[in-house]
Design a protein around this motif. Structure first.
Motif, PDB file in Angstrom:
ATOM      1  N   UNK A  69     -48.773  11.626  19.156  1.00 35.82           N
ATOM      2  CA  UNK A  69     -47.432  12.215  18.563  1.00 35.82           C
ATOM      3  C   UNK A  69     -47.516  13.120  17.524  1.00 35.82           C
ATOM      4  N   UNK A  70     -46.662  14.238  17.680  1.00 32.10           N
ATOM      5  CA  UNK A  70     -46.803  15.331  16.861  1.00 32.10           C
ATOM      6  C   UNK A  70     -45.714  15.547  15.647  1.00 32.10           C
ATOM      7  N   UNK A  71     -44.751  14.816  15.766  1.00 37.81           N
ATOM      8  CA  UNK A  71     -43.942  14.690  14.485  1.00 37.81           C
ATOM      9  C   UNK A  71     -43.520  13.484  14.200  1.00 37.81           C
ATOM     10  N   UNK A  72     -43.347  13.358  12.764  1.00 35.83           N
ATOM     11  CA  UNK A  72     -43.262  11.828  12.124  1.00 35.83           C
ATOM     12  C   UNK A  72     -42.042  11.665  11.149  1.00 35.83           C
ATOM     13  N   UNK A  73     -41.704  10.619  10.982  1.00 32.19           N
ATOM     14  CA  UNK A  73     -40.640  10.341  10.084  1.00 32.19           C
ATOM     15  C   UNK A  73     -41.334  10.193   8.737  1.00 32.19           C
ATOM     16  N   UNK A  74     -40.613   9.881   7.321  1.00 29.26           N
ATOM     17  CA  UNK A  74     -41.390   9.240   6.309  1.00 29.26           C
ATOM     18  C   UNK A  74     -41.439   8.026   6.147  1.00 29.26           C
ATOM     19  N   UNK A  75     -40.824   7.411   7.089  1.00 26.47           N
ATOM     20  CA  UNK A  75     -40.919   5.786   7.035  1.00 26.47           C
ATOM     21  C   UNK A  75     -39.773   5.017   6.340  1.00 26.47           C
ATOM     22  N   UNK A  76     -39.588   3.790   6.953  1.00 25.59           N
ATOM     23  CA  UNK A  76     -38.656   3.012   6.110  1.00 25.59           C
ATOM     24  C   UNK A  76     -39.283   1.599   5.999  1.00 25.59           C
ATOM     25  N   UNK A 126     -33.469  15.476  23.126  1.00 27.58           N
ATOM     26  CA  UNK A 126     -33.504  14.810  24.583  1.00 27.58           C
ATOM     27  C   UNK A 126     -34.994  15.237  25.282  1.00 27.58           C
ATOM     28  N   UNK A 127     -35.684  16.166  24.925  1.00 29.75           N
ATOM     29  CA  UNK A 127     -36.806  16.780  25.188  1.00 29.75           C
ATOM     30  C   UNK A 127     -38.067  16.078  24.902  1.00 29.75           C
ATOM     31  N   UNK A 128     -37.961  15.001  24.014  1.00 30.11           N
ATOM     32  CA  UNK A 128     -39.075  14.309  23.356  1.00 30.11           C
ATOM     33  C   UNK A 128     -39.128  12.905  23.686  1.00 30.11           C
ATOM     34  N   UNK A 129     -40.298  12.437  24.043  1.00 27.96           N
ATOM     35  CA  UNK A 129     -40.659  11.120  24.026  1.00 27.96           C
ATOM     36  C   UNK A 129     -40.632  10.538  22.778  1.00 27.96           C
ATOM     37  N   UNK A 130     -40.167   9.503  22.386  1.00 27.20           N
ATOM     38  CA  UNK A 130     -39.859   8.853  21.217  1.00 27.20           C
ATOM     39  C   UNK A 130     -40.634   7.493  21.173  1.00 27.20           C
ATOM     40  N   UNK A 131     -41.056   7.265  19.635  1.00 25.34           N
ATOM     41  CA  UNK A 131     -41.806   5.883  19.618  1.00 25.34           C
ATOM     42  C   UNK A 131     -41.561   5.390  18.113  1.00 25.34           C
ATOM     43  N   UNK A 132     -41.831   4.270  17.980  1.00 27.27           N
ATOM     44  CA  UNK A 132     -41.954   3.578  16.756  1.00 27.27           C
ATOM     45  C   UNK A 132     -43.277   2.914  16.503  1.00 27.27           C
ATOM     46  N   UNK A 133     -43.689   3.120  15.263  1.00 25.00           N
ATOM     47  CA  UNK A 133     -44.964   2.559  14.755  1.00 25.00           C
ATOM     48  C   UNK A 133     -44.565   1.850  13.457  1.00 25.00           C
ATOM     49  N   UNK A 134     -45.708   1.043  13.033  1.00 26.19           N
ATOM     50  CA  UNK A 134     -45.555   0.393  11.871  1.00 26.19           C
ATOM     51  C   UNK A 134     -46.781   0.176  11.188  1.00 26.19           C
ATOM     52  N   UNK A 135     -46.888   0.143   9.882  1.00 25.59           N
ATOM     53  CA  UNK A 135     -48.206  -0.096   9.054  1.00 25.59           C
ATOM     54  C   UNK A 135     -47.887  -0.914   7.883  1.00 25.59           C
ATOM     55  N   UNK A 136     -48.758  -1.886   7.764  1.00 25.81           N
ATOM     56  CA  UNK A 136     -48.574  -2.775   6.985  1.00 25.81           C
ATOM     57  C   UNK A 136     -49.628  -2.506   5.759  1.00 25.81           C
ATOM     58  N   UNK A 137     -49.537  -3.018   4.557  1.00 21.15           N
ATOM     59  CA  UNK A 137     -50.438  -2.482   3.749  1.00 21.15           C
ATOM     60  C   UNK A 137     -51.737  -2.758   4.077  1.00 21.15           C
ATOM     61  N   UNK A 138     -52.732  -2.035   3.792  1.00 20.58           N
ATOM     62  CA  UNK A 138     -53.988  -2.307   4.089  1.00 20.58           C
ATOM     63  C   UNK A 138     -54.452  -2.242   5.616  1.00 20.58           C
ATOM     64  N   UNK A 143     -43.901  15.633  22.975  1.00 23.16           N
ATOM     65  CA  UNK A 143     -43.414  16.407  24.210  1.00 23.16           C
ATOM     66  C   UNK A 143     -44.135  16.295  25.479  1.00 23.16           C
ATOM     67  N   UNK A 144     -45.142  15.115  25.756  1.00 21.82           N
ATOM     68  CA  UNK A 144     -45.781  15.173  26.852  1.00 21.82           C
ATOM     69  C   UNK A 144     -45.237  14.613  27.936  1.00 21.82           C
ATOM     70  N   UNK A 145     -43.917  13.906  27.730  1.00 22.55           N
ATOM     71  CA  UNK A 145     -43.471  13.193  28.668  1.00 22.55           C
ATOM     72  C   UNK A 145     -43.994  11.884  29.283  1.00 22.55           C
TER      73      UNK A 145
END
Length: 124
Positions: free
Chosen positions: A111-118, A30-42, A100-102
């Protein structure tokens, strides 16, 4: 620190829907601002959406407005991305990220932390 694990990706037909989840470890989600990003090939990693600590404030990239909805459940330490009216152009690896910048940043460098992607693949 927080560890992030995305799930819910897969194959969808154009016009269909998918719901992505991002499970966060630890007690400080709850202390983290969260985001979604995406990356297409190339291509570069693009901002999709972000949400503030309480979930009451959001920001979206223009190309997903009205189709995607970001939300969070702090009790479950989980971030969501509901994706409707999918098009083949939405095909990409989707990543969740935390900072955590708010502030609701669109820049991936904030963004400081990232998942592995889906992987999300939309067929025409």
């Amino acid at each position: 620190q927080v560890q992030l694990v995305e799930s819910g990706g897969g194959l969808a037909q154009a016009g269909g829907s998918l719901r992505l989840s991002c499970a966060a470890s630890g007690r400080t989600f709850s202390r983290y601002v969260m985001g979604w990003f995406r990356q297409a090939p190339g291509k570069e990693r693009d901002f999709v959406a972000t949400i503030n600590l309480s979930g009451l404030s959001t920001d979206y990239a223009e190309f997903v407005k009205g189709r995607f909805t970001i939300s969070r459940d702090n009790a479950k330490n989980t971030l969501y991305l509901q994706m409707n009216s999918l098009t083949p152009e939405d095909t990409a690896v989707y990543y969740c990220a935390a900072q955590r910048s708010g502030i609701l940043y669109r820049e991936a460098t904030a963004y400081d932390y990232w998942g592995q992607g889906t992987q999300v693949t939309v067929s025409s």
